[in-house]
Design an enzyme around this catalytic site. Structure first.
Site: not given
Length: 454
Positions: A184, A414, A417
């Site tokens: 990702s 998170d 990311h």
């Protein structure tokens, strides 16, 4: 091709290891009592030696005077230091150090030995105006209010990254195929590059996903075509780079799936005919994604239940390197491998994520990674040129650039990311500079600049 970067940024520099302890207190109310000399009564006759001032009295006065001066100077230093600590956005730079040897001259510049500096010309695009940014990465649209994290650019110590010239880049990419392969984090970088390039396209509808797909993490292939310039920017989801398989027969009950370390991903043939090929892996090479889910390693027909993750990672990268040397025509394809991107979780359980307002002064060991070191070792022994993007150190300071709670799932923090716009834009700027710099500078071992038509 590119305009020279004007260095109008605020560049007062501080070492990343410098720290100022906020809890240090300075007691302003401390009093220093001076001793009043005793004056004899005029009506009382005193011996001559009584009227003399003792030498110990003078020593005591000077001692207390020095204490006052030293305390005042210390107070000023502490106030100045605290000011710089709590106001880093004014004049700070944040230093990173690459794995490669430091540059000795402009002719051999190490792009990853540098600093983060404030630049009001950033960000380079508006994520809300780019349809290819996932909702989860558009932090401003998801409620993030501070914007200082958008204002940093990377400044190498011995050279400059020219100002991003989108029209020049679009012209250079005509007829090309750009491919990202990885997890990702790779998809985030893919989205970033598309948004950067779209700022130079007048007809936004001429840029589209070739299969009409929405940008999601479930799809293994995504391809965006810039029809006006006849090139594509593609993403292949391959989190380990090697093949994943089901549980083999007669395997122990704890084995639910396997990684075939000696075989590259079964979609690897689709990566071959590309002009720019950018790999990454690392985030999934952890116990939580492997052993805790019942995934173990296999080489040939043999299960390797006792194989450590770092050793398995090295075996997988050796498989990748052999594939590149056999399948890739380096006269056409320029291969990059981006190193591990550090996360900034507040605890090992990854439940708490404290996104800072500004980059960290101390990386706390995040500037090094065994995965990044392994990438460097494998590439160093390859017989074909591969450019390694050593983003680990430069990214380790950017605790301010993570998604945090500003995603499409705000209840799930998170700190892995990155927000868009943000840090991945800088990775892409560096790649494009490598490819299209007109000076022919050897920024990476085995790398030669790539010009259109070559």
């Amino acid at each position: 091709m590119m305009e020279t970067m004007s260095n109008s940024s605020r560049t007062t520099s501080f070492s990343p290891t410098t720290s100022f302890n906020r809890s240090t207190s300075f007691n302003r109310s401390t009093s220093f009592k001076s001793r009043t000399p005793t004056v004899a009564s005029p009506t009382v006759s005193q011996p001559s030696w009584v009227s003399r001032v003792s030498p110990f009295s003078w020593v005591s006065r000077w001692f207390h005077t020095l204490i006052v001066i030293f305390t005042f100077i210390s107070f000023l230093i502490a106030v100045y230091g605290g000011y710089l600590y709590v106001m880093p956005s004014l004049n700070l730079t944040f230093h990173g150090y690459g794995v490669l040897e430091p540059a000795q001259s402009i002719s051999s510049c190490n792009m990853f030995d540098g600093s983060w500096v404030v630049d009001d010309n950033y960000p380079l695009y508006n994520a809300t105006e780019c349809p290819f940014v996932e909702q989860g990465f558009n932090c401003l649209a998801n409620g993030r209010r501070d914007e200082d994290y958008l204002k940093y650019r990377w400044k190498p110590n011995n050279c400059d990254i020219p100002r991003f010239n989108v029209q020049g880049i679009l012209d250079k990419l005509r007829g090309k195929r750009v491919v990202f392969v990885g997890d990702s984090m790779s998809r985030t970088q893919w989205e970033s590059l598309i948004c950067l390039l779209m700022t130079g396209v007048e007809d936004k509808k001429s840029v589209y996903e070739v299969n009409g797909n929405k940008i999601t993490k479930q799809i293994r292939y995504l391809g965006v075509r810039f029809s006006s310039f006849n090139f594509t920017v593609e993403f292949f989801r391959s989190v380990f780079l090697v093949q994943q398989g089901w549980m083999p027969r007669h395997a122990p009950k704890r084995v639910k799936s396997i990684l075939k370390l000696d075989k590259l991903d079964d979609i690897s043939n689709q990566w071959i005919n590309s002009d720019i090929l950018i790999f990454n892996t690392g985030q999934w090479w952890v116990p939580g994604k492997l052993f805790d889910t019942g995934c173990y390693f296999q080489v040939g027909n043999s299960l390797k239940l006792g194989l450590s993750i770092p050793t398995a990672f090295r075996t997988a990268l050796d498989t990748w390197a052999a594939w590149v040397e056999e399948k890739i025509t380096t006269n056409r394809t320029h291969v990059f491998f981006r190193t591990f991107e550090p996360s900034h979780w507040s605890d090992p359980t990854r439940r708490f994520c404290n996104v800072t307002d500004h980059p960290m002064l101390d990386t706390r060991g995040r500037d090094r990674s065994i995965f990044s070191d392994t990438v460097h070792e494998v590439v160093k022994n390859m017989t074909v040129p591969v450019a390694v993007l050593h983003v680990t150190s430069m990214s380790s300071f950017r605790s301010d650039a993570h998604v945090g709670n500003w995603s499409d799932k705000p209840s799930v923090p998170d700190c892995s990311h990155w927000c868009l716009p943000g840090l991945p834009d800088v990775w892409n700027e560096i790649i494009l500079f490598y490819l299209f710099n007109d000076k022919g500078l050897p920024f990476l071992e085995g790398f030669e600049p790539w010009h259109s038509g070559g």
